[in-house]
Design an enzyme around this catalytic site. Structure first.
Site, mmCIF file in Angstrom:
data_model
loop_
_atom_site.group_PDB
_atom_site.id
_atom_site.type_symbol
_atom_site.label_atom_id
_atom_site.label_comp_id
_atom_site.label_asym_id
_atom_site.label_seq_id
_atom_site.Cartn_x
_atom_site.Cartn_y
_atom_site.Cartn_z
ATOM 1 N N ASP A 68 36.365 3.410 32.922
ATOM 2 C CA ASP A 68 35.817 3.987 31.694
ATOM 3 C C ASP A 68 35.062 5.270 32.025
ATOM 4 O O ASP A 68 33.827 5.325 31.952
ATOM 5 C CB ASP A 68 34.905 2.961 30.995
ATOM 6 C CG ASP A 68 35.694 1.763 30.495
ATOM 7 O OD1 ASP A 68 36.839 1.948 30.047
ATOM 8 O OD2 ASP A 68 35.178 0.630 30.563
ATOM 9 N N LYS A 98 42.453 -0.135 34.762
ATOM 10 C CA LYS A 98 42.628 -0.112 33.310
ATOM 11 C C LYS A 98 42.223 1.261 32.797
ATOM 12 O O LYS A 98 41.135 1.747 33.093
ATOM 13 C CB LYS A 98 41.755 -1.183 32.641
ATOM 14 C CG LYS A 98 41.896 -1.200 31.124
ATOM 15 C CD LYS A 98 41.206 -2.399 30.502
ATOM 16 C CE LYS A 98 39.762 -2.189 30.180
ATOM 17 N NZ LYS A 98 39.499 -1.272 29.045
ATOM 18 N N ASP A 148 45.217 0.377 28.062
ATOM 19 C CA ASP A 148 44.519 -0.399 27.025
ATOM 20 C C ASP A 148 44.333 0.441 25.765
ATOM 21 O O ASP A 148 43.253 0.956 25.507
ATOM 22 C CB ASP A 148 43.162 -0.831 27.631
ATOM 23 C CG ASP A 148 42.310 -1.638 26.679
ATOM 24 O OD1 ASP A 148 42.842 -2.182 25.696
ATOM 25 O OD2 ASP A 148 41.087 -1.726 26.932
ATOM 26 N N LEU A 149 45.423 0.602 24.994
ATOM 27 C CA LEU A 149 45.354 1.449 23.798
ATOM 28 C C LEU A 149 45.364 0.635 22.503
ATOM 29 O O LEU A 149 45.253 1.210 21.416
ATOM 30 C CB LEU A 149 46.498 2.477 23.807
ATOM 31 C CG LEU A 149 46.485 3.456 24.991
ATOM 32 C CD1 LEU A 149 47.657 4.439 24.887
ATOM 33 C CD2 LEU A 149 45.164 4.215 25.089
ATOM 34 N N LYS A 150 45.548 -0.657 22.589
ATOM 35 C CA LYS A 150 45.397 -1.572 21.436
ATOM 36 C C LYS A 150 46.118 -1.074 20.176
ATOM 37 O O LYS A 150 45.490 -0.819 19.141
ATOM 38 C CB LYS A 150 43.917 -1.790 21.116
ATOM 39 C CG LYS A 150 43.107 -2.394 22.248
ATOM 40 C CD LYS A 150 41.695 -2.715 21.779
ATOM 41 C CE LYS A 150 40.821 -3.313 22.844
ATOM 42 N NZ LYS A 150 40.445 -2.365 23.918
ATOM 43 N N ASP A 165 49.798 -0.787 13.958
ATOM 44 C CA ASP A 165 50.351 0.090 12.917
ATOM 45 C C ASP A 165 51.595 -0.610 12.356
ATOM 46 O O ASP A 165 51.856 -1.765 12.710
ATOM 47 C CB ASP A 165 50.688 1.462 13.521
ATOM 48 C CG ASP A 165 50.602 2.592 12.493
ATOM 49 O OD1 ASP A 165 51.103 2.401 11.362
ATOM 50 O OD2 ASP A 165 50.060 3.647 12.824
ATOM 51 N N PRO A 207 55.441 -1.793 12.019
ATOM 52 C CA PRO A 207 56.324 -2.146 13.138
ATOM 53 C C PRO A 207 57.111 -0.967 13.708
ATOM 54 O O PRO A 207 57.183 -0.798 14.932
ATOM 55 C CB PRO A 207 57.249 -3.203 12.523
ATOM 56 C CG PRO A 207 56.404 -3.864 11.484
ATOM 57 C CD PRO A 207 55.560 -2.753 10.898
ATOM 58 N N THR A 225 35.644 -9.110 20.658
ATOM 59 C CA THR A 225 34.406 -9.876 20.882
ATOM 60 C C THR A 225 33.220 -9.222 20.174
ATOM 61 O O THR A 225 32.183 -9.841 20.014
ATOM 62 C CB THR A 225 34.108 -10.008 22.391
ATOM 63 O OG1 THR A 225 34.297 -8.743 23.008
ATOM 64 C CG2 THR A 225 35.013 -11.028 23.044
ATOM 65 N N ARG A 271 30.423 -10.572 35.330
ATOM 66 C CA ARG A 271 29.219 -10.087 36.004
ATOM 67 C C ARG A 271 28.945 -10.942 37.240
ATOM 68 O O ARG A 271 29.209 -12.149 37.234
ATOM 69 C CB ARG A 271 27.994 -10.182 35.075
ATOM 70 C CG ARG A 271 28.009 -9.194 33.915
ATOM 71 C CD ARG A 271 27.934 -7.752 34.377
ATOM 72 N NE ARG A 271 27.998 -6.766 33.296
ATOM 73 C CZ ARG A 271 29.117 -6.211 32.822
ATOM 74 N NH1 ARG A 271 30.303 -6.568 33.307
ATOM 75 N NH2 ARG A 271 29.070 -5.309 31.869
ATOM 76 N N GLN A 331 27.053 -6.763 27.528
ATOM 77 C CA GLN A 331 27.881 -7.967 27.366
ATOM 78 C C GLN A 331 26.940 -9.148 27.137
ATOM 79 O O GLN A 331 25.881 -9.223 27.749
ATOM 80 C CB GLN A 331 28.729 -8.219 28.621
ATOM 81 C CG GLN A 331 29.712 -7.098 28.969
ATOM 82 C CD GLN A 331 31.000 -7.163 28.164
ATOM 83 O OE1 GLN A 331 31.071 -7.850 27.151
ATOM 84 N NE2 GLN A 331 32.004 -6.430 28.588
ATOM 85 N N ARG A 391 31.545 -1.832 34.804
ATOM 86 C CA ARG A 391 30.296 -1.367 35.409
ATOM 87 C C ARG A 391 29.853 -2.089 36.680
ATOM 88 O O ARG A 391 29.275 -1.438 37.559
ATOM 89 C CB ARG A 391 29.184 -1.376 34.349
ATOM 90 C CG ARG A 391 29.361 -0.236 33.355
ATOM 91 C CD ARG A 391 28.645 -0.470 32.061
ATOM 92 N NE ARG A 391 29.264 -1.558 31.300
ATOM 93 C CZ ARG A 391 28.817 -1.996 30.133
ATOM 94 N NH1 ARG A 391 27.740 -1.446 29.603
ATOM 95 N NH2 ARG A 391 29.453 -2.957 29.489
HETATM 96 O O1 C5P Z 1 31.648 -2.490 32.155
HETATM 97 P P1 C5P Z 1 32.273 -3.795 31.739
HETATM 98 O O2 C5P Z 1 32.606 -4.720 32.889
HETATM 99 O O3 C5P Z 1 31.471 -4.489 30.650
HETATM 100 O O4 C5P Z 1 33.663 -3.337 31.103
HETATM 101 C C1 C5P Z 1 34.529 -4.244 30.489
HETATM 102 C C2 C5P Z 1 35.760 -3.548 30.003
HETATM 103 O O5 C5P Z 1 36.513 -4.479 29.237
HETATM 104 C C3 C5P Z 1 35.509 -2.353 29.091
HETATM 105 O O6 C5P Z 1 36.557 -1.409 29.307
HETATM 106 C C4 C5P Z 1 35.589 -2.941 27.707
HETATM 107 O O7 C5P Z 1 35.992 -2.002 26.743
HETATM 108 C C5 C5P Z 1 36.653 -4.016 27.900
HETATM 109 N N1 C5P Z 1 36.602 -5.115 26.939
HETATM 110 C C6 C5P Z 1 35.497 -5.937 26.762
HETATM 111 N N2 C5P Z 1 35.531 -6.959 25.862
HETATM 112 C C7 C5P Z 1 36.628 -7.169 25.126
HETATM 113 C C8 C5P Z 1 37.748 -6.354 25.295
HETATM 114 C C9 C5P Z 1 37.703 -5.328 26.215
HETATM 115 O O8 C5P Z 1 34.491 -5.758 27.437
HETATM 116 N N3 C5P Z 1 36.655 -8.189 24.283
#
Ligand code: C5P
Length: 232
Positions: free
Chosen positions: A10, A32, A59-61, A64, A66, A119, A181, A190, A211
């Site tokens: 990121d 990613k 990861d572009l999710k 739209d 089909p 989430t 973590r 988180q 992170r």
């Molecule tokens: O820095 P961290 O470990 O929290 O990053 C988690 C990654 O996973 C980020 O790129 C975040 O956008 C992604 N992510 C998330 N929770 C989700 C979906 C994706 O933290 N439900």
């Protein structure tokens, strides 16, 4: 493929990303690439990271109609990424169209993963804004089952949902889990987190770690610690 640590790159620019990846000369972690970096740098960043020998989860999710998703997935497939994703909320026709678009002439394709409910969506938002009366857990399971029925390969989910997704969709249905973590570290923003070792124990197939690696004093050592805790 399977049981791997994916580093969430990121970063806002290609320059910062490459500086970070320069610290990984000895091995090539799965990375990613999310919307921030892709929108800033475009397909060139995917090609550049691929050329260095990394596997890529783009990861572009997508979400739209089909036909649009099918055509867009065909473009992403040509970038030769390893994993793509979409929102299961786009429903079955869109998910099937995405798979068609992703599949190359030789029958190969990147893995296709669904996002169920983000989430960041609260129980209140689910009920009052999205007007979904079913509770969050059941909604996630239902979306995961739809994705599996359409032939997708798995879902992105909280590590806490991994077991129930595997119970409902089969052990072979991949659970890619962020929210990781180390036991002795800060949670950042988180809330529901798990250690790499615990994610392994409950059966996550891939962990996405940002992170704890990217902001570590020694990112390579942090990556190795994730790999050692998570893989055999
Ligand atoms: O820095 P961290 O470990 O929290 O990053 C988690 C990654 O996973 C980020 O790129 C975040 O956008 C992604 N992510 C998330 N929770 C989700 C979906 C994706 O933290 N439900």
């Amino acid at each position: 493929m399977g049981k791997d640590v994916i580093i969430a790159c990121d970063f806002p620019t290609a320059e910062e990303t490459m500086r970070f990846l320069d610290g990984f000369q000895k091995e090539k972690p799965f990375v990613k690439i999310g919307m921030e970096l892709y929108y800033a740098e475009g397909p060139a960043i995917v090609k550049a990271i691929k050329a260095r020998g990394h596997k890529i989860f783009l990861d572009l999710k997508l979400h739209d109609i089909p036909n649009t998703v099918k055509r867009s997935m065909a473009v992403l497939s040509r970038l030769d990424v390893d994993i793509c994703n979409l929102h299961a909320a786009g429903a079955s026709e869109m998910m099937k169209a995405a798979l068609e678009g992703l599949t190359r002439a030789d029958g190969t394709r990147p893995l296709l993963i669904a996002v169920t409910q983000l989430t960041s969506t609260s129980d209140e938002q689910l009920k009052n804004e999205l007007l979904i009366e079913t509770d969050m857990a059941q909604t996630v399971i239902s979306y995961a089952k739809n994705a599996a029925a359409c032939g997708l390969d798995g879902v992105v989910c909280s590590p806490l949902e991994t077991q129930v997704v595997h119970e409902n969709c089969g052990k072979g249905f991949l659970c890619i889990t962020p929210g990781i973590r180390f036991a002795d570290a800060a949670k950042d923003d988180q809330t529901r987190v798990m250690t790499p070792a615990k994610a392994k124990e409950i059966g996550s197939d891939y962990i996405v770690v940002g992170r704890p690696i990217t902001a570590a004093a020694d990112p390579y050592a942090a990556y190795r610690r994730c790999v050692e805790e998570f893989t055999d």
